[in-house]
Scaffold this motif. Structure first.
Motif, PDB file in Angstrom:
ATOM      1  N   GLY A  34      65.672  14.526  -2.112  1.00 44.92           N
ATOM      2  CA  GLY A  34      66.535  15.677  -1.888  1.00 44.92           C
ATOM      3  C   GLY A  34      67.207  15.632  -0.534  1.00 44.92           C
ATOM      4  O   GLY A  34      68.411  15.930  -0.419  1.00 44.92           O
ATOM      5  N   ARG A  35      66.456  15.264   0.501  1.00 46.01           N
ATOM      6  CA  ARG A  35      67.048  15.176   1.843  1.00 46.01           C
ATOM      7  C   ARG A  35      68.128  14.102   1.900  1.00 46.01           C
ATOM      8  O   ARG A  35      69.187  14.297   2.514  1.00 46.01           O
ATOM      9  CB  ARG A  35      65.958  14.899   2.880  1.00 46.01           C
ATOM     10  N   ALA A  36      67.867  12.950   1.269  1.00 46.91           N
ATOM     11  CA  ALA A  36      68.866  11.875   1.270  1.00 46.91           C
ATOM     12  C   ALA A  36      70.132  12.309   0.541  1.00 46.91           C
ATOM     13  O   ALA A  36      71.254  12.025   0.991  1.00 46.91           O
ATOM     14  CB  ALA A  36      68.277  10.621   0.624  1.00 46.91           C
ATOM     15  N   ALA A  37      69.969  13.014  -0.591  1.00 46.07           N
ATOM     16  CA  ALA A  37      71.132  13.496  -1.335  1.00 46.07           C
ATOM     17  C   ALA A  37      71.901  14.534  -0.523  1.00 46.07           C
ATOM     18  O   ALA A  37      73.139  14.574  -0.550  1.00 46.07           O
ATOM     19  CB  ALA A  37      70.690  14.085  -2.672  1.00 46.07           C
ATOM     20  N   LEU A  38      71.183  15.381   0.226  1.00 48.18           N
ATOM     21  CA  LEU A  38      71.846  16.385   1.068  1.00 48.18           C
ATOM     22  C   LEU A  38      72.694  15.722   2.145  1.00 48.18           C
ATOM     23  O   LEU A  38      73.841  16.127   2.384  1.00 48.18           O
ATOM     24  CB  LEU A  38      70.791  17.290   1.707  1.00 48.18           C
ATOM     25  N   VAL A  39      72.142  14.688   2.778  1.00 42.60           N
ATOM     26  CA  VAL A  39      72.899  13.975   3.818  1.00 42.60           C
ATOM     27  C   VAL A  39      74.151  13.339   3.227  1.00 42.60           C
ATOM     28  O   VAL A  39      75.249  13.448   3.785  1.00 42.60           O
ATOM     29  CB  VAL A  39      72.001  12.916   4.496  1.00 42.60           C
ATOM     30  N   ARG A  40      74.010  12.672   2.074  1.00 40.81           N
ATOM     31  CA  ARG A  40      75.168  12.046   1.443  1.00 40.81           C
ATOM     32  C   ARG A  40      76.203  13.088   1.049  1.00 40.81           C
ATOM     33  O   ARG A  40      77.414  12.878   1.190  1.00 40.81           O
ATOM     34  CB  ARG A  40      74.740  11.242   0.210  1.00 40.81           C
ATOM     35  N   GLY A  41      75.741  14.227   0.537  1.00 38.22           N
ATOM     36  CA  GLY A  41      76.665  15.273   0.135  1.00 38.22           C
ATOM     37  C   GLY A  41      77.436  15.846   1.303  1.00 38.22           C
ATOM     38  O   GLY A  41      78.657  16.042   1.229  1.00 38.22           O
ATOM     39  N   LEU A  42      76.745  16.117   2.409  1.00 39.47           N
ATOM     40  CA  LEU A  42      77.414  16.668   3.587  1.00 39.47           C
ATOM     41  C   LEU A  42      78.398  15.664   4.186  1.00 39.47           C
ATOM     42  O   LEU A  42      79.485  16.037   4.642  1.00 39.47           O
ATOM     43  CB  LEU A  42      76.381  17.093   4.630  1.00 39.47           C
ATOM     44  N   GLN A  43      78.020  14.392   4.175  1.00 41.88           N
ATOM     45  CA  GLN A  43      78.948  13.366   4.670  1.00 41.88           C
ATOM     46  C   GLN A  43      80.197  13.305   3.801  1.00 41.88           C
ATOM     47  O   GLN A  43      81.321  13.200   4.314  1.00 41.88           O
ATOM     48  CB  GLN A  43      78.249  12.009   4.701  1.00 41.88           C
ATOM     49  N   ALA A  44      80.016  13.380   2.482  1.00 44.52           N
ATOM     50  CA  ALA A  44      81.165  13.347   1.578  1.00 44.52           C
ATOM     51  C   ALA A  44      82.054  14.564   1.777  1.00 44.52           C
ATOM     52  O   ALA A  44      83.288  14.467   1.736  1.00 44.52           O
ATOM     53  CB  ALA A  44      80.689  13.268   0.131  1.00 44.52           C
ATOM     54  N   VAL A  45      81.443  15.730   2.015  1.00 44.57           N
ATOM     55  CA  VAL A  45      82.231  16.938   2.283  1.00 44.57           C
ATOM     56  C   VAL A  45      83.061  16.757   3.542  1.00 44.57           C
ATOM     57  O   VAL A  45      84.261  17.081   3.580  1.00 44.57           O
ATOM     58  CB  VAL A  45      81.313  18.167   2.412  1.00 44.57           C
ATOM     59  N   GLY A  46      82.440  16.235   4.603  1.00 48.99           N
ATOM     60  CA  GLY A  46      83.148  16.048   5.865  1.00 48.99           C
ATOM     61  C   GLY A  46      84.343  15.116   5.728  1.00 48.99           C
ATOM     62  O   GLY A  46      85.450  15.440   6.186  1.00 48.99           O
ATOM     63  N   VAL A  47      84.126  13.977   5.088  1.00 51.17           N
ATOM     64  CA  VAL A  47      85.220  13.013   4.928  1.00 51.17           C
ATOM     65  C   VAL A  47      86.285  13.567   3.987  1.00 51.17           C
ATOM     66  O   VAL A  47      87.492  13.438   4.238  1.00 51.17           O
ATOM     67  CB  VAL A  47      84.689  11.665   4.410  1.00 51.17           C
ATOM     68  N   GLY A  48      85.861  14.212   2.898  1.00 48.11           N
ATOM     69  CA  GLY A  48      86.817  14.763   1.935  1.00 48.11           C
ATOM     70  C   GLY A  48      87.694  15.834   2.551  1.00 48.11           C
ATOM     71  O   GLY A  48      88.913  15.850   2.341  1.00 48.11           O
ATOM     72  N   VAL A  49      87.095  16.744   3.322  1.00 44.86           N
ATOM     73  CA  VAL A  49      87.881  17.802   3.966  1.00 44.86           C
ATOM     74  C   VAL A  49      88.840  17.209   4.987  1.00 44.86           C
ATOM     75  O   VAL A  49      90.002  17.626   5.089  1.00 44.86           O
ATOM     76  CB  VAL A  49      86.940  18.824   4.631  1.00 44.86           C
ATOM     77  N   THR A  50      88.378  16.207   5.732  1.00 43.36           N
ATOM     78  CA  THR A  50      89.253  15.559   6.720  1.00 43.36           C
ATOM     79  C   THR A  50      90.468  14.928   6.054  1.00 43.36           C
ATOM     80  O   THR A  50      91.606  15.077   6.515  1.00 43.36           O
ATOM     81  CB  THR A  50      88.465  14.491   7.502  1.00 43.36           C
ATOM     82  N   LEU A  51      90.235  14.218   4.938  1.00 45.87           N
ATOM     83  CA  LEU A  51      91.359  13.591   4.232  1.00 45.87           C
ATOM     84  C   LEU A  51      92.294  14.639   3.632  1.00 45.87           C
ATOM     85  O   LEU A  51      93.518  14.466   3.641  1.00 45.87           O
ATOM     86  CB  LEU A  51      90.831  12.668   3.134  1.00 45.87           C
ATOM     87  N   ALA A  52      91.713  15.726   3.116  1.00 44.97           N
ATOM     88  CA  ALA A  52      92.559  16.781   2.548  1.00 44.97           C
ATOM     89  C   ALA A  52      93.434  17.424   3.617  1.00 44.97           C
ATOM     90  O   ALA A  52      94.624  17.694   3.381  1.00 44.97           O
ATOM     91  CB  ALA A  52      91.679  17.834   1.863  1.00 44.97           C
ATOM     92  N   VAL A  53      92.875  17.665   4.789  1.00 41.73           N
ATOM     93  CA  VAL A  53      93.659  18.242   5.897  1.00 41.73           C
ATOM     94  C   VAL A  53      94.757  17.283   6.330  1.00 41.73           C
ATOM     95  O   VAL A  53      95.908  17.686   6.575  1.00 41.73           O
ATOM     96  CB  VAL A  53      92.729  18.589   7.075  1.00 41.73           C
ATOM     97  N   ALA A  54      94.416  15.981   6.403  1.00 39.20           N
ATOM     98  CA  ALA A  54      95.416  14.987   6.787  1.00 39.20           C
ATOM     99  C   ALA A  54      96.544  14.929   5.761  1.00 39.20           C
ATOM    100  O   ALA A  54      97.731  14.843   6.116  1.00 39.20           O
ATOM    101  CB  ALA A  54      94.761  13.619   6.937  1.00 39.20           C
ATOM    102  N   ALA A  55      96.179  14.991   4.476  1.00 38.94           N
ATOM    103  CA  ALA A  55      97.201  14.967   3.425  1.00 38.94           C
ATOM    104  C   ALA A  55      98.084  16.214   3.490  1.00 38.94           C
ATOM    105  O   ALA A  55      99.304  16.136   3.310  1.00 38.94           O
ATOM    106  CB  ALA A  55      96.530  14.860   2.055  1.00 38.94           C
ATOM    107  N   TRP A  56      97.473  17.349   3.734  1.00 38.17           N
ATOM    108  CA  TRP A  56      98.248  18.594   3.844  1.00 38.17           C
ATOM    109  C   TRP A  56      99.209  18.536   5.023  1.00 38.17           C
ATOM    110  O   TRP A  56     100.349  18.977   4.944  1.00 38.17           O
ATOM    111  CB  TRP A  56      97.293  19.779   4.000  1.00 38.17           C
ATOM    112  N   TRP A  57      98.738  17.959   6.155  1.00 35.42           N
ATOM    113  CA  TRP A  57      99.583  17.838   7.350  1.00 35.42           C
ATOM    114  C   TRP A  57     100.771  16.900   7.074  1.00 35.42           C
ATOM    115  O   TRP A  57     101.903  17.208   7.439  1.00 35.42           O
ATOM    116  CB  TRP A  57      98.759  17.334   8.517  1.00 35.42           C
ATOM    117  N   LEU A  58     100.496  15.762   6.423  1.00 37.46           N
ATOM    118  CA  LEU A  58     101.578  14.833   6.097  1.00 37.46           C
ATOM    119  C   LEU A  58     102.577  15.477   5.142  1.00 37.46           C
ATOM    120  O   LEU A  58     103.796  15.243   5.243  1.00 37.46           O
ATOM    121  CB  LEU A  58     100.998  13.556   5.479  1.00 37.46           C
TER     122      LEU A  58
END
Length: 213
Positions: free
Chosen positions: A186-210
């Protein structure tokens, strides 16, 4: 060109966020499991030992007696081109013996997930007979020349007979077997999930800015 880049970033961000949902759901599922007995109602985690009542198979690279193995053979040419891979798996029904019960698991009859297995890397200067046997089973006599003029390596994971395991049991039905505790998964899945959220939100913000340029 900018429009294609924006669409691509949005697409990758969406895939990452969908993957994050799966990982966070897995973290929630494993995190709420309590220790118990296999006969308890609801979802419980039990600990036991793998008993190979239906016999064992030998893992082809380590020769470990096991109830399940997964073996990946990777070959590439001497100049590191022409890379390809083959996957071999084999399973046997087995029993997890706990302090209060013996739970039979037939991974060929139902969706039981076996996870948490460590994978070992093996450089293969010469193919052992066990590996040649797998290649001949798949390719016939052509299996003997599959590795000619190639550099071959192997990666293997297996669930050994006698291994100490943790099982997720829901209303008496085994859903997951792991060599690691459910809380650790569960802890490993939580870390992977939070990392995916961070990268996904960053890419979405970058796409919105472009897109706003």
């Amino acid at each position: 060109m900018l429009s294609l880049l924006t669409q691509g970033l949005f697409g990758v961000a969406l895939l990452l966020l969908l993957g994050a949902v799966v990982e966070l759901r897995t973290a929630w599922r494993f995190g709420r499991v309590r220790p118990g007995r296999a006969s308890d109602p609801g979802s419980v985690a039990v600990e036991g030992t793998v008993d190979a009542d239906d016999g064992v198979v030998l893992a082809p690279l380590s020769n470990t007696p096991c109830v399940q193995f997964s073996c990946v053979l990777v070959r590439c040419r001497l100049d590191h081109s022409g890379r390809s891979a083959l996957l071999f798996t084999e399973q046997r029904p087995f029993v997890v013996t706990t302090n209060d019960a013996r739970v039979r698991i037939d991974v060929t009859a139902g969706p039981v997930v076996v996870t948490g297995l460590d994978a070992m890397e093996y450089p293969l200067q010469f193919l052992p007979q066990s590996v040649l046997g797998l290649l001949v089973q798949r390719f016939g006599h052509m299996g003997h020349i599959w590795a000619e003029d190639y550099v071959v390596s192997g990666r293997e994971s297996c669930l050994a007979a006698g291994a100490r395991v943790h099982a997720l049991v829901h209303d008496g039905v085994v859903l997951t077997v792991s060599t690691k505790p459910m809380q650790a998964l569960g802890r490993a899945a939580l870390v992977r999930g939070l990392q995916a959220v961070g990268v996904g939100v960053t890419l979405a913000v970058a796409a919105w800015w472009l897109r706003s340029l």
